[in-house]
Write a protein that holds these residues in place. Structure first.
Motif, short mmCIF file in Angstrom:
data_model
loop_
_atom_site.label_atom_id
_atom_site.label_comp_id
_atom_site.label_asym_id
_atom_site.label_seq_id
_atom_site.Cartn_x
_atom_site.Cartn_y
_atom_site.Cartn_z
N MET A 63 0.83 -1.20 0.00
CA MET A 63 0.00 0.00 0.00
C MET A 63 0.87 1.25 0.00
SD MET A 63 -3.06 -1.09 2.63
CE MET A 63 -3.84 0.52 2.46
N ALA A 64 1.98 1.21 0.72
CA ALA A 64 2.89 2.36 0.73
C ALA A 64 3.49 2.58 -0.65
CB ALA A 64 3.98 2.15 1.78
N LEU A 65 3.86 1.50 -1.34
CA LEU A 65 4.42 1.64 -2.68
C LEU A 65 3.39 2.16 -3.67
CD1 LEU A 65 6.57 -1.63 -2.91
CD2 LEU A 65 7.39 0.71 -2.64
N VAL A 66 2.15 1.69 -3.54
CA VAL A 66 1.09 2.19 -4.41
C VAL A 66 0.85 3.68 -4.16
CG1 VAL A 66 -1.37 2.01 -4.94
CG2 VAL A 66 0.01 -0.06 -4.68
N LEU A 70 1.18 6.64 -6.89
CA LEU A 70 0.13 7.61 -7.17
C LEU A 70 0.62 9.03 -6.94
CD1 LEU A 70 -2.97 5.78 -5.63
CD2 LEU A 70 -2.36 5.99 -8.05
N THR A 71 1.42 9.23 -5.88
CA THR A 71 1.94 10.56 -5.61
C THR A 71 2.86 11.04 -6.73
OG1 THR A 71 1.81 10.12 -3.23
CG2 THR A 71 3.19 11.95 -3.93
N VAL A 72 3.73 10.17 -7.18
CA VAL A 72 4.64 10.54 -8.27
C VAL A 72 3.85 10.84 -9.54
CG1 VAL A 72 6.49 9.69 -9.76
CG2 VAL A 72 6.59 9.29 -7.29
N THR A 73 2.84 10.02 -9.83
CA THR A 73 2.00 10.27 -11.01
C THR A 73 1.28 11.61 -10.92
OG1 THR A 73 1.68 7.87 -11.23
CG2 THR A 73 0.18 9.29 -12.44
N TRP A 74 0.79 11.90 -9.72
CA TRP A 74 0.09 13.19 -9.53
C TRP A 74 1.04 14.36 -9.69
CZ3 TRP A 74 0.66 16.88 -5.59
CH2 TRP A 74 -0.28 17.91 -5.58
N VAL A 75 2.27 14.23 -9.18
CA VAL A 75 3.25 15.30 -9.32
C VAL A 75 3.60 15.51 -10.79
CG1 VAL A 75 5.63 15.96 -8.83
CG2 VAL A 75 4.18 15.05 -7.01
N ILE A 76 3.75 14.41 -11.54
CA ILE A 76 4.12 14.53 -12.95
C ILE A 76 3.00 15.19 -13.75
CG2 ILE A 76 4.63 13.20 -15.03
CD1 ILE A 76 6.11 11.22 -13.28
N THR A 77 1.78 14.79 -13.46
CA THR A 77 0.66 15.28 -14.27
C THR A 77 0.13 16.63 -13.82
OG1 THR A 77 -0.86 14.02 -12.85
CG2 THR A 77 -0.07 12.94 -14.87
N ASP A 89 10.21 11.60 -23.51
CA ASP A 89 10.75 11.79 -22.16
C ASP A 89 9.76 11.33 -21.11
OD1 ASP A 89 13.02 12.86 -23.32
OD2 ASP A 89 12.25 14.93 -23.21
N ILE A 90 8.48 11.66 -21.33
CA ILE A 90 7.45 11.23 -20.37
C ILE A 90 7.35 9.71 -20.33
CG2 ILE A 90 4.99 11.32 -19.84
CD1 ILE A 90 4.93 14.10 -21.11
N PHE A 91 7.41 9.06 -21.50
CA PHE A 91 7.32 7.59 -21.56
C PHE A 91 8.46 6.92 -20.81
CE2 PHE A 91 8.86 3.76 -23.73
CZ PHE A 91 7.78 2.91 -23.50
N TRP A 92 9.69 7.39 -21.09
CA TRP A 92 10.84 6.76 -20.42
C TRP A 92 10.84 7.01 -18.93
CZ3 TRP A 92 13.07 2.99 -22.60
CH2 TRP A 92 13.25 2.93 -23.97
N MET A 93 10.39 8.17 -18.48
CA MET A 93 10.35 8.44 -17.04
C MET A 93 9.30 7.56 -16.35
SD MET A 93 9.83 12.03 -15.03
CE MET A 93 8.12 12.11 -15.53
N MET A 94 8.14 7.42 -16.98
CA MET A 94 7.10 6.56 -16.39
C MET A 94 7.51 5.10 -16.44
SD MET A 94 3.57 8.36 -17.72
CE MET A 94 2.61 7.25 -16.69
N ALA A 96 10.62 3.94 -16.28
CA ALA A 96 11.61 3.73 -15.22
C ALA A 96 10.93 3.66 -13.85
CB ALA A 96 12.64 4.85 -15.25
N GLY A 97 9.94 4.52 -13.64
CA GLY A 97 9.23 4.48 -12.36
C GLY A 97 8.48 3.18 -12.16
N GLN A 98 7.84 2.66 -13.21
CA GLN A 98 7.11 1.40 -13.08
C GLN A 98 8.07 0.22 -12.85
OE1 GLN A 98 3.87 1.03 -12.89
NE2 GLN A 98 3.59 3.26 -13.09
N VAL A 99 9.22 0.24 -13.54
CA VAL A 99 10.20 -0.83 -13.32
C VAL A 99 10.70 -0.81 -11.88
CG1 VAL A 99 12.52 -1.64 -13.93
CG2 VAL A 99 10.90 -0.98 -15.73
N LEU A 100 10.98 0.39 -11.39
CA LEU A 100 11.42 0.50 -9.99
C LEU A 100 10.34 0.03 -9.04
CD1 LEU A 100 13.52 1.42 -7.94
CD2 LEU A 100 12.55 3.73 -8.07
N LEU A 101 9.08 0.39 -9.33
CA LEU A 101 7.97 -0.03 -8.48
C LEU A 101 7.82 -1.56 -8.48
CD1 LEU A 101 5.50 0.72 -6.75
CD2 LEU A 101 4.18 0.82 -8.87
N VAL A 102 7.91 -2.18 -9.67
CA VAL A 102 7.80 -3.64 -9.75
C VAL A 102 8.95 -4.32 -9.00
CG1 VAL A 102 7.88 -5.60 -11.33
CG2 VAL A 102 6.48 -3.62 -11.89
#
Length: 396
Positions: A63-66, A70-77, A89-94, A96-102
């Motif tokens: 839940m903390a990771l989710v 969500l916080t990172v997604t909200w900051v980006i958008t 740039d947006i694709f590669w940043m998202m 990288a974030g998803q890979v790190l999250l997984v």
């Protein structure tokens, strides 16, 4: 004025009582509403279960990771000016974030599953460290609820197997004991017959009967010793503190006439200082006697038998300079009723089997050296040292 005060106090008391009643009613309603949810939670995730452990361990970090995602997604958008960003740039940043999250979620899952399987690993390690003769029930403390029924069934099987083995040992001991009395009577009758005048053919038959009777009496005694030595708990109750050097010196001295009769010299090398062990003197006497008797019986052409006693670790060995044991027989000489094809001396095949059982009952280790590594045969017994009252199993 007094009546007005009394009225005020009564009104206040009634208000307090009403407030308390409302609180109790509210708490009762809440507890009534929560009770089905609590019962459902306990039914799905019972206390001590692996599912409950994994849920409580994995749910908070996931839940903390989710929430972080969500916080990172909200900051980006919402907080970043996307006008200066290109879609790549947006694709590669998202990505990288998803890979790190997984990766973080995978790490949390692996660590949680490992912690949940800790009780399984502990149970597996306990089973692996058990000796073949240790049939005590397995511990269920700390075991996950899902595996407790399996452990209970295994414990029930171990108890029934132990009861069956104990019944078999009692039968062997009782049968050997019951046979000893009529065999002793038969031996006495043969001796009385041989004491008188007999025709040569009758004397020869009486001598054969006496020899067979002696062999059966010895077999019965060996079976009794084997049945007693195979009961570890009963053996420990008779343990005494023994000076191994002095005990070997006294016990081996009783075999000097038999060695001289076989024209074999009996030597002893033992330290002057005490070498202490805990053991059953009668069983140990049977152990040493079987080793010396085995050397006298099968050491054809031997000229001496040497006993060595060492202090560190406490041990003794019996060695002879006879023909030795064939390499193909060395792995099986401690099996019950095993006799080599090359054996020419009569025997029951129980001597070294009794040595093995007595050594195991004392937590001792056996070592065998023979040709081609050693000229003759050497059998050593290594004791764990004094440990009276430690309640250790054979494997310990």
């Amino acid at each position: 004025m007094l009546s007005k005060s009394i009225f005020t106090v009564c009104v206040s008391a009634s208000r307090v009582q009403a407030s308390v009643s409302r609180r109790y009613a509210a708490s009762a309603i809440c507890s009534t509403l929560k009770r089905p949810e609590q019962l459902l939670f306990r039914r799905i995730l019972p206390r001590g279960s692996l599912a409950r452990h994994l849920t409580l361990r994995l749910l908070p970090p996931i839940m903390a990771l989710v929430a972080v995602d969500l916080t990172v997604t909200w900051v980006i958008t919402s907080r970043i000016n996307l006008a200066v960003w290109v879609l790549r740039d947006i694709f590669w940043m998202m990505l990288a974030g998803q890979v790190l999250l997984v990766a973080l979620i995978a790490w949390v899952l692996v660590s949680g599953v490992r912690s949940g399987l800790r009780s399984f690993n502990a149970l597996s390690e306990e089973i692996r460290e058990r000796s073949i003769d240790d049939l005590q029930p397995l511990r269920v403390d700390g075991v996950a609820t899902e595996i407790v029924p399996v452990v209970n069934h295994i414990n029930d099987l171990l108890l029934r197997l132990n009861a069956s083995m104990q019944a078999q040992k009692r039968f062997i001991g009782s049968a050997a004991h019951q046979l000893r009395t009529p065999l002793s009577g038969l031996k006495l009758e043969c001796e009385l017959m041989l004491a008188g005048e007999l025709p040569p053919d009758v004397r020869q038959r009486a001598e054969r009967i006496k020899a067979v009777t002696d062999r059966m009496i010895r077999l019965g005694q060996q079976l009794l010793v084997l049945a007693r030595a195979d009961s570890t708990l009963a053996v420990r109750e008779s343990f005494q503190r023994i000076n191994l050097a002095e005990w070997v010196r006294e016990t081996a001295g009783e075999w000097v006439p038999a060695a001289l009769q076989h024209k074999i010299e009996l030597h002893l090398h033992a330290p002057d200082s005490p070498v202490w062990i805990d053991g059953d003197p009668l069983l140990l006497e049977e152990l040493l006697g079987n080793l010396i008797d085995n050397a006298l019986r099968y050491g054809k052409g031997a000229t001496q038998i040497t006993l060595h006693v060492t202090a560190n670790p406490p041990s003794f060995s019996v060695e002879d300079d006879g023909p030795g044991i064939a390499l193909v027989d060395q792995a099986r000489v401690f099996e019950a009723f095993y006799r080599s094809d090359s054996a020419t001396t009569e025997g029951s095949g129980l001597g070294l089997a009794i040595v093995r059982e007595i050594a195991s009952a004392h937590g001792a280790w056996l070592s065998l050296s023979s040709r081609p590594d050693f000229e003759g045969t050497r059998i050593g017994v290594v004791f764990p040292g004094p440990r009276k009252g430690a309640n250790l199993s054979r494997h310990d």
